[in-house]
Structures are given as structure tokens and as C-alpha cells.
Design an enzyme around this catalytic site. Structure first.
Site, PDB file in Angstrom:
ATOM      1  N   ASN A   1       0.851  -1.179   0.000  1.00 39.95           N
ATOM      2  CA  ASN A   1       0.000   0.000   0.000  1.00 39.95           C
ATOM      3  C   ASN A   1       0.901   1.247   0.000  1.00 39.95           C
ATOM      4  O   ASN A   1       1.847   1.326   0.773  1.00 39.95           O
ATOM      5  CB  ASN A   1      -0.861  -0.036   1.273  1.00 39.95           C
TER       6      ASN A   1
ATOM      7  N   GLU B   1      -2.492  -4.977  -3.289  1.00 46.23           N
ATOM      8  CA  GLU B   1      -2.782  -5.902  -4.390  1.00 46.23           C
ATOM      9  C   GLU B   1      -2.616  -5.225  -5.750  1.00 46.23           C
ATOM     10  O   GLU B   1      -2.124  -5.832  -6.693  1.00 46.23           O
ATOM     11  CB  GLU B   1      -4.214  -6.448  -4.265  1.00 46.23           C
TER      12      GLU B   1
ATOM     13  N   CYS C   1     -10.061  -5.618  -0.030  1.00 44.88           N
ATOM     14  CA  CYS C   1     -11.217  -4.726  -0.063  1.00 44.88           C
ATOM     15  C   CYS C   1     -11.976  -4.952  -1.371  1.00 44.88           C
ATOM     16  O   CYS C   1     -11.532  -5.713  -2.235  1.00 44.88           O
ATOM     17  CB  CYS C   1     -10.748  -3.274   0.077  1.00 44.88           C
TER      18      CYS C   1
ATOM     19  N   CYS D   1      -9.898  -4.303  -4.539  1.00 42.96           N
ATOM     20  CA  CYS D   1      -8.921  -5.352  -4.864  1.00 42.96           C
ATOM     21  C   CYS D   1      -9.608  -6.686  -5.152  1.00 42.96           C
ATOM     22  O   CYS D   1      -9.102  -7.494  -5.943  1.00 42.96           O
ATOM     23  CB  CYS D   1      -7.901  -5.457  -3.741  1.00 42.96           C
TER      24      CYS D   1
ATOM     25  N   ASP E   1      -8.152   4.944   4.039  1.00 42.67           N
ATOM     26  CA  ASP E   1      -7.719   3.906   3.099  1.00 42.67           C
ATOM     27  C   ASP E   1      -8.859   3.005   2.650  1.00 42.67           C
ATOM     28  O   ASP E   1      -8.790   2.397   1.580  1.00 42.67           O
ATOM     29  CB  ASP E   1      -6.611   3.052   3.734  1.00 42.67           C
TER      30      ASP E   1
END
Lengths: 154, 154
Positions: free
Chosen positions: A37, A50, A75, A78, A138
């Protein structure tokens, strides 16, 4: 395979970023790409672990023979990546801190393994309690808020 | 709003790229970010039009008051982006060339508008017939193949 994703997550945390890491492997075990990230490091909200690993793997005609390994349940963004590109296996370090779209993917036929790894959980949980506002940024807001906000929209 | 996304798509096509464009707007009409698919230009499979516009918009605490405008129905990757970040409105140029996850998003409460714009359709359909292998690469294989490959996986 999780060791590489975890290494990326630790590196991200050391840089002051959201400590989530990922790696994309060929089914034969070859590492295709790895990443973490980079929201904070690059001021880039689009780089989740990812998507960073996927970008690092580069262009391929298809991804059917690949495995996405990530320290955290992906998430929806992704999870959508995994679905669209037909990544057929998904290995997840933990899904306690955040539960994304992995059940949805399993229902679509992706082979999903959740490892419930304590080191992955501790690393992210420590970040979330130290910097909740960055964590919520995020994932688009506190749990459930993005979706319920969508539902409230006129 | 579609005019800006279309301008991005045309620019992408002129660069030899996949001609899909997008823009993220605040509900008050302010343009927050715009972008285009950059798979070919940057050799980057992770930059779809919507993710490029999202990245260009930069970090925000949330996206509940934003509208994603795109020349094409968003693929699962970009639909997941819309869901995760709680983008509450979605305006689509066309969904004839490709039908992504916009019904799913509408079912989750996102306000979806499909314009069936002929210029958007012609631009992408022209690319798909001229370079089908690049188009299939961009969506993870021929229609349905990524998903059915996932289902076939052991």
C-alpha cells in the site's frame, strides 16, 4: 508465499505507510510481482497492496494461472481486480482486522485460503489503533459507512 | 461531464492506447480528477480510466459526495473501486461494447445513469475490432473467459 507479502507490509509500515503487502505468483511458484500500500508514501489513494503487486507483475495476456497473496482480506476494489482478471487463487494472511470481498470471490469459484496469521493481524491492528483516521481513509470511511452513505444518497 | 471523459478517451486512442476515459467530480460540479486507460502507454495493467481519474483526484477523507463519469460501463475492478470508496453516483457513456458491474452497484444503492452515447460506443468498438487482443488483455480475456477459467480451476 505469505512471507513476501508480509515483508512488503513491514516495509510499508517502516515507511510510515499503511502496513499491507501483497505478491502475485504463477501457479508454478514463480514470483511475478510484489508491492505494498502506498497511499501515504506516494500520496496515491489508488495504490493498494494488491494493485501494486499486480502493476509490478506487468502486462500478461491473462492471469488464470496466478495466485494473489495478501496480508489482509482484499477490499472491494482489490476483490474486483481479482475477479476481473480471473486470478484463480487467493491466499489471505488475515481477515480479522478487515473483512473484504473474499467470500464473494469464493462464491464465484476463486480458491480462497485464509491463514489467520497472527503477525499480519498484529501489524495492521497496531497501525489501526495508532492512526485510525489514515486507516479509515484507506477504506473509504469507517466500516459500513461508505456503503450506507451510498444508500442514503438521493 | 461526459465530454471530459470522452476527451480523455480520444486522447488515449490518439496515443495508441485503449480509448476509455473517466473523470471524478464533486457533486457541486467541481472536477476533482480525470484520466484514461494507460495499459499500453505506460505498460501498466493497473491503470484503467477510472483508477487513473481516482488517482488524479488525490487523497480525500471520503468520496461520498463524488460522481464517477466514465465512457464505458466499469469492469469489476473499477466497480469495486466505486463500491469500496462509497462513490455515490456513476455516469456511464455506454454499456454496449462491454457490460461490467454497474447493475451490481445500482443494487447496492449507487445512483447509476447509462447514457448510451454513440460517440463513446463508436470510439471503443473501433478499437476492439482493430486490436481485439489488446482489448481482451485489458479485461482479462475474452468475455466470460476469466470467470469460467476461475470456475474450472482445481
Amino acid at each position: 508465499m505469505l512471507a513476501i507479502a508480509y515483508e512488503e507490509a513491514v516495509r510499508g509500515g517502516a515507511e510510515g505507510g499503511v502496513p499491507i503487502g501483497a505478491a502475485l505468483f504463477h501457479h508454478d511458484g514463480t514470483l511475478l510481482g510484489r508491492g505494498r500500500n502506498r497511499r501515504i508514501q506516494d500520496d496515491d489513494p489508488s495504490t493498494h497492496a494488491e494493485t501494486a503487486a499486480f502493476r509490478a507483475a506487468g502486462r500478461r495476456p491473462h492471469y488464470r494461472d496466478t495466485t494473489m497473496v495478501t496480508t489482509l482480506s482484499p477490499c472491494w476494489y482489490c476483490s474486483g481486480l481479482v475477479r476481473q482478471f480471473g486470478i484463480s487463487r487467493l491466499v489471505i494472511g488475515e481477515s480479522r482486522t478487515f473483512h473484504g470481498g473474499h467470500d464473494w470471490l469464493a462464491g464465484l469459484g476463486v480458491e480462497v485460503t485464509v491463514l489467520d496469521d497472527e503477525a499480519c493481524t498484529d501489524l495492521l491492528a497496531g497501525f489501526v489503533s495508532a492512526a485510525p483516521e489514515l486507516w479509515f481513509e484507506d477504506i473509504g470511511g469507517p466500516p459500513g459507512e461508505a456503503q450506507s452513505a451510498v444508500r442514503r444518497s438521493p
